[in-house]
Scaffold this motif. Structure first.
Motif, PDB file in Angstrom:
ATOM      1  N   ALA A 122      69.207  15.669  51.088  1.00  0.00           N
ATOM      2  CA  ALA A 122      69.269  15.546  52.548  1.00  0.00           C
ATOM      3  C   ALA A 122      68.374  14.421  53.047  1.00  0.00           C
ATOM      4  CB  ALA A 122      68.869  16.872  53.193  1.00  0.00           C
ATOM      5  N   ILE A 123      67.181  14.285  52.464  1.00  0.00           N
ATOM      6  CA  ILE A 123      66.219  13.295  52.946  1.00  0.00           C
ATOM      7  C   ILE A 123      65.694  12.484  51.764  1.00  0.00           C
ATOM      8  CG2 ILE A 123      64.034  12.940  54.176  1.00  0.00           C
ATOM      9  CD1 ILE A 123      64.471  15.719  55.459  1.00  0.00           C
ATOM     10  N   LEU A 172      63.024   9.262  50.965  1.00  0.00           N
ATOM     11  CA  LEU A 172      61.978   8.458  51.591  1.00  0.00           C
ATOM     12  C   LEU A 172      61.526   7.346  50.659  1.00  0.00           C
ATOM     13  CD1 LEU A 172      60.704  11.794  52.173  1.00  0.00           C
ATOM     14  CD2 LEU A 172      60.151  10.372  54.137  1.00  0.00           C
ATOM     15  N   SER A 177      55.364   9.936  52.642  1.00  0.00           N
ATOM     16  CA  SER A 177      55.144  11.282  52.135  1.00  0.00           C
ATOM     17  C   SER A 177      56.338  12.194  52.384  1.00  0.00           C
ATOM     18  CB  SER A 177      53.907  11.880  52.815  1.00  0.00           C
ATOM     19  OG  SER A 177      53.820  13.263  52.523  1.00  0.00           O
ATOM     20  N   PHE A 203      56.897  14.497  55.566  1.00  0.00           N
ATOM     21  CA  PHE A 203      57.538  14.117  56.835  1.00  0.00           C
ATOM     22  C   PHE A 203      58.896  14.808  57.015  1.00  0.00           C
ATOM     23  CE2 PHE A 203      54.781  10.252  56.452  1.00  0.00           C
ATOM     24  CZ  PHE A 203      54.123  10.378  57.671  1.00  0.00           C
ATOM     25  N   ASP A 259      60.717  17.154  58.368  1.00  0.00           N
ATOM     26  CA  ASP A 259      60.394  18.129  59.422  1.00  0.00           C
ATOM     27  C   ASP A 259      61.017  17.610  60.718  1.00  0.00           C
ATOM     28  OD1 ASP A 259      57.488  19.872  60.316  1.00  0.00           O
ATOM     29  OD2 ASP A 259      58.614  18.704  61.778  1.00  0.00           O
ATOM     30  N   GLY A 315      60.222  17.888  63.799  1.00  0.00           N
ATOM     31  CA  GLY A 315      59.286  17.254  64.725  1.00  0.00           C
ATOM     32  C   GLY A 315      59.006  15.817  64.313  1.00  0.00           C
ATOM     33  N   GLU A 316      58.789  15.599  63.015  1.00  0.00           N
ATOM     34  CA  GLU A 316      58.489  14.256  62.502  1.00  0.00           C
ATOM     35  C   GLU A 316      59.689  13.323  62.606  1.00  0.00           C
ATOM     36  OE1 GLU A 316      55.527  13.099  61.599  1.00  0.00           O
ATOM     37  OE2 GLU A 316      54.728  15.029  62.245  1.00  0.00           O
ATOM     38  N   PHE A 317      60.894  13.897  62.644  1.00  0.00           N
ATOM     39  CA  PHE A 317      62.106  13.091  62.822  1.00  0.00           C
ATOM     40  C   PHE A 317      62.355  12.767  64.298  1.00  0.00           C
ATOM     41  CE2 PHE A 317      64.969  12.682  59.010  1.00  0.00           C
ATOM     42  CZ  PHE A 317      63.995  12.979  58.085  1.00  0.00           C
ATOM     43  N   GLY A 318      61.572  13.357  65.179  1.00  0.00           N
ATOM     44  CA  GLY A 318      61.768  13.133  66.608  1.00  0.00           C
ATOM     45  C   GLY A 318      62.776  14.076  67.224  1.00  0.00           C
ATOM     46  N   PHE A 319      63.088  15.185  66.533  1.00  0.00           N
ATOM     47  CA  PHE A 319      64.083  16.128  67.045  1.00  0.00           C
ATOM     48  C   PHE A 319      63.478  17.120  68.030  1.00  0.00           C
ATOM     49  CE2 PHE A 319      66.913  15.896  62.979  1.00  0.00           C
ATOM     50  CZ  PHE A 319      67.180  14.573  63.270  1.00  0.00           C
ATOM     51  N   ARG A 331      72.569  19.174  58.036  1.00  0.00           N
ATOM     52  CA  ARG A 331      71.863  18.771  56.816  1.00  0.00           C
ATOM     53  C   ARG A 331      70.499  18.249  57.206  1.00  0.00           C
ATOM     54  NH1 ARG A 331      73.703  14.707  51.819  1.00  0.00           N
ATOM     55  NH2 ARG A 331      73.033  16.182  50.245  1.00  0.00           N
ATOM     56  N   PRO A 337      66.670  18.416  58.701  1.00  0.00           N
ATOM     57  CA  PRO A 337      66.117  19.183  59.822  1.00  0.00           C
ATOM     58  C   PRO A 337      67.224  19.497  60.837  1.00  0.00           C
ATOM     59  CG  PRO A 337      64.806  17.204  59.378  1.00  0.00           C
ATOM     60  CD  PRO A 337      66.060  17.077  58.579  1.00  0.00           C
TER      61      PRO A 337
END
Lengths: 426, 426
Positions: free
Chosen positions: B371-372, B374, B378, B381, B383, B385-389, B403, B405
Motif C-alpha cells: 500500500a505504501i 517510501l 521512515s 509516516f 498514518d 494524519g501524516e498523509f494529510g487526511f 488501500r 490510510p
C-alpha cells in the motif's frame, strides 16, 4: 472415477489455474504499455485472420444449442457472424488504444515536512469472470483485464465452449507475439458447476475479485458462496420518472427508447412513474407510443382508469425486471413520491427523470442512490461504451470499489509512493 | 434465559441497531456540509466540557482492567488523561474542518452526443467498526464516518465500555445540536462475542462494509465469517531495505526511527534488508544504533558473522510482526533480491528503501505491491494524519476500494449524474 475423486481432481485443476494466473499477473503488473497494446492489436488481427475457424467453432456451439431446444433470445446471444466478429475486432482495437491506466498518477501532493506523496494506479491482480454463453464477453473481458494489467480466469457458459476457446486462442496469440505470458488469460476448460464453486472460494487466495455476469441464479449463488470480493452485478430494475414539468416530446421519445430500443439489456426501463399533474397531457401519448411498438402496459388503478385496455399491475410488477416488451406504470403525486418509490423498488442500477424544472432534477439527483442517474436522456445509455470507457466488464450495482460501468480504470487499485530525503517522524 | 433465547434477543437487538443505522444513513446522506461540521464542532466542545465525566468513566474501565491483571501496554492504550482528551478534541476539530467529500465532483466530461457526465462522491451507507479497547478510536471512527455522510455502528472492546459510552454521548450531543439523528452513531451496548458475529453477517443488509481493527484473532474471524465487504486490515510486516547506494546518515536515522519511535504501531519496521556491498560500511552502525536504544537483533548467517552477539533468525522471524523492540536482519545481493524477499514475506502494508541511486528506487517502487512505499523516509509516516487526511479509520492492506490510510474520501463511493436534452440511443 468416484464423485469424490472427480471433485478432488477438479479442485486440483482449478488450483493449478489459480497458481498460473498469479504468476502471470506478476509479469503483467510491470509489463510496459507498449507490450499490452501490442498484445491486443495482435489479438484483433488474429480474430480477423481466423474468422473462418471462429465461425466454424461457433457453428458447432449453435448446432448443439439448437438441438437442446434452447430459446431464440439465447441463440441470438450465442451466434457469431462476420459483422459480429468485426464488432469484436473493433472492441479489441478500441481497448488497445485506451490510455494505459497502470502507473498513472491519480493525485500527488507535498507535505509540510517535505515528503512528496503520489497515489498511482496498480492492477488488482487476478480477476475471475463468470459469464453466460456470450462469446463476445470472452474477448471484452479478456482485453479489459489485460489492458489494466490483470490476469483473468474466464468461466463462460457451457453452450459457448467452442466459440470461447476459439476467441481465447486469438488472445493467446496476441500475448505470445508481444512476449507476454499466455496464462494471463485462462479459460476454465470444464463446464462443471463445481468449477464456479472453486472460483468463488478464491483458488487459495489466487483470485482477487469475482465479476459475475448472469441471471438471478448465479447472483444468488455468488452472494451465498463467494469468499472473495465481488463486483456485485444485480438486475436492472430501471425507472423513468415523468415530472409535471416534462417536455412532452422528450417524454415520449426518451421513454420509448429507454424501454423498446433493446428490451433485454440491463439498462432497459422496467417501470414508468408519471406525475399526477402530467396525466392529462403526457400519459396517453407515452403509452400509445409504447403500445404501437408492441409493448404491454401494466398499470396502477389511475392508469387503468385512463387506459382500460391495460393489464392491472400487481405488487410483483414493481419488483420485476421483465427483460421484455412489458412496462409497469404508476402515477405519483410529487417528485418526492417518485423518489420514495424508486428507493424502495430500485436495484440501484439506473434511473431517469424527464423534467424542465431544475429543482425537480436536483432533488432527484441528490436523493436517489443509484449508480447512474440521467436527466432528459435514455436509460439505455447505461453502458461503458456510451460513457466513453471504451468497453466494460459489466455494470456494477454495488458501492464498493466499482460502480456503474466497470472499465479499465475500475479494474485497478492504487498504491502510495512517498519520496523523502531522510525524514523521520517526531 | 436459555442460551437460545439469549441469542435470539441479541440477534433482535443487533437487527434493531441495523434498521436504525440505515434510517439515519438516509438522512445523513443528504445532510448539508454545514450541519455535519456543526455536529463535529459541537461534539468537540462537549468532550472538553464533559472532561471530568469522561475521565471518571475511564477510571472505572482502568480499575476493572487492572483488577483483571491486564498487560501494561494494553492499559496504556486504554488510559485517558487531560492531554489525551485534548488530542481527541483536536482530532474532532481537524476532521470537522476537512473539505466535505459528499457531492464533490471527482470527474466530469462531455460525450459527442451532448451528454454531460459527472462522477460525484456519495456516502457508502452504514459502516461497522470492530475495534479493541482504545477509547480514541470511538471518537475518530465516529467523526470520520459522520464527516463522510455515513452512519456507523461501533463495537469496541469490552474493557473500554464506560469510556466509549462517555465519548459517544458527546457525539450524540453534537448530532442533536445540529439537528441530525443520533442513531447515526451507535455503540453496541453488549460485549458478547455473538454481537460481532451478527455484524459480520451484515445485519440483514444494513451494514455496507466492516472495518476490523484488532489483532490476528479478529482478522482471522472476520476472514472466515464476514458476509459483507471488509476493508482488510492485516498486520504490518514492514521492511526497510538499505541499498548499496544508501547515504549512511539517512540509513541510520531512518532505520532507527522506523523501528524504535514506537514499536507497537503497524507502520513500525520489523525486518531490515541490507545490500551485501553496504555491509562493511552500513551494517554495524545501523545495528549499534538500534542496540543502543534497546533493540534485539535477529540476524541471518552473514549478520551473525559480523555481530556474533546477535540472535540467529529463524524462518519464522521473517513472518513475524514483533510489535516490540526486536528486528530481523538479512543480507541481500541486489535490489531484486530485496524485492523478492519483500514480495514473499510482506503483508503489503508499508516498505521503505534507503538509496541515492534513482534506478534502485524506481525498481523498488515499480515491483513491490504494498500500500505504501517510501524512499529515504521512515515507515512510521504510514498514518492518515501524516498523509494529510486529517485522520484515518485504519490502514487497509487489501486492494479493493480502500488501500493504505483510510480517510474520509475512501469512506465514500460515487454515482454518475448524466445531463441531456432528450438524447436517445441509436
Amino acid at each position: 472415477m468416484s464423485a469424490l475423486e472427480k471433485n478432488q481432481s477438479l479442485a486440483e485443476l482449478m488450483a493449478g489455474i489459480g497458481v498460473k494466473a498469479r504468476a502471470a499477473a506478476r509479469v503483467l503488473a510491470t509489463a510496459s504499455a507498449e507490450r499490452k497494446h501490442a498484445a491486443l492489436i495482435g489479438a484483433a488481427e488474429t480474430v480477423r485472420r481466423n474468422a473462418d475457424a471462429i465461425l466454424a467453432a461457433n457453428a458447432l456451439d449453435m448446432d448443439a444449442a439448437e438441438e437442446k431446444g434452447i430459446s431464440k433470445a439465447f441463440l441470438d446471444r450465442l451466434k457469431l457472424n462476420t459483422q459480429r466478429l468485426e464488432g469484436i475486432v473493433d472492441a479489441l482495437r478500441t481497448i488497445a488504444e485506451l490510455p494505459d491506466p497502470v502507473g498513472s498518477i491519480i493525485a500527488e501532493w507535498d507535505r509540510p515536512n517535505g515528503l512528496h506523496i503520489e497515489r498511482v494506479r496498480t492492477p488488482l491482480g487476478v480477476i475471475g469472470v463468470i459469464f453466460e454463453s456470450r462469446p463476445n464477453v470472452t474477448a471484452d473481458a479478456g482485453a479489459l483485464c489485460l489492458k489494466s494489467g490483470n490476469a483473468v480466469i474466464l468461466r463462460g457458459g457451457s453452450d459457448s465452449v467452442h466459440s470461447s476457446r476459439a476467441l481465447v486462442e486469438c488472445l493467446w496469440q496476441g500475448l505470445e507475439q508481444a512476449g507476454l505470458p499466455r496464462d494471463a488469460v485462462q479459460l476454465v476448460p470444464v463446464t462443471d458447476r463445481e468449477a464456479v464453486g472453486e472460483m468463488l472460494k478464491g483458488l487459495n487466495g489466487n483470485i482477487d475479485v469475482i465479476v459475475p455476469r448472469g441471471g438471478k441464479t448465479l447472483v444468488a449463488r455468488v452472494e451465498t458462496e463467494a469468499r472473495v470480493p465481488v463486483f456485485a452485478h444485480l438486475e436492472g430494475i430501471v425507472h423513468v420518472y415523468i415530472d409535471k414539468s416534462a417536455d412532452l416530446d422528450k417524454a415520449v421519445t426518451v421513454t420509448l427508447n429507454a424501454k423498446m430500443r433493446r428490451t433485454g439489456i440491463c439498462g432497459a426501463a422496467e417501470t414508468l412513474l408519471v406525475h399526477r399533474d402530467a396525466l392529462d397531457t403526457h400519459l396517453l401519448p407515452i403509452l400509445k407510443a409504447l403500445m404501437a411498438k408492441g409493448c404491454e402496459i401494466r398499470g396502477d388503478a389511475e392508469v387503468m382508469r385512463r387506459l382500460p385496455s391495460a393489464k392491472a399491475a400487481t405488487e410483483e410488477d414493481w419488483r420485476t425486471e421483465y427483460e421484455d416488451a412489458i412496462i409497469s406504470v404508476k402515477v405519483v403525486g410529487s417528485v418526492e413520491d417518485a423518489i420514495a418509490h424508486i428507493e424502495h423498488y430500485s436495484s440501484h442500477h439506473t434511473e431517469a427523470i424527464i423534467a424542465e424544472d431544475p429543482m425537480a432534477v436536483e432533488k432527484f439527483f441528490a436523493a436517489i442512490d443509484s449508480a447512474i442517474l440521467l436527466h432528459n436522456a435514455s436509460t439505455q445509455f447505461a453502458d461503458g461504451g456510451e460513457f466513453g470507457f471504451g468497453g466494460e466488464i459489466g455494470i456494477a450495482t454495488g458501492k464498493m470499489h466499482a460502480r456503474g460501468p466497470v472499465g479499465v480504470e475500475q479494474l485497478t487499485s492504487f498504491k502510495y509512493r512517498v519520496r523523502g530525503d531522510g525524514q523521520t517522524r517526531p
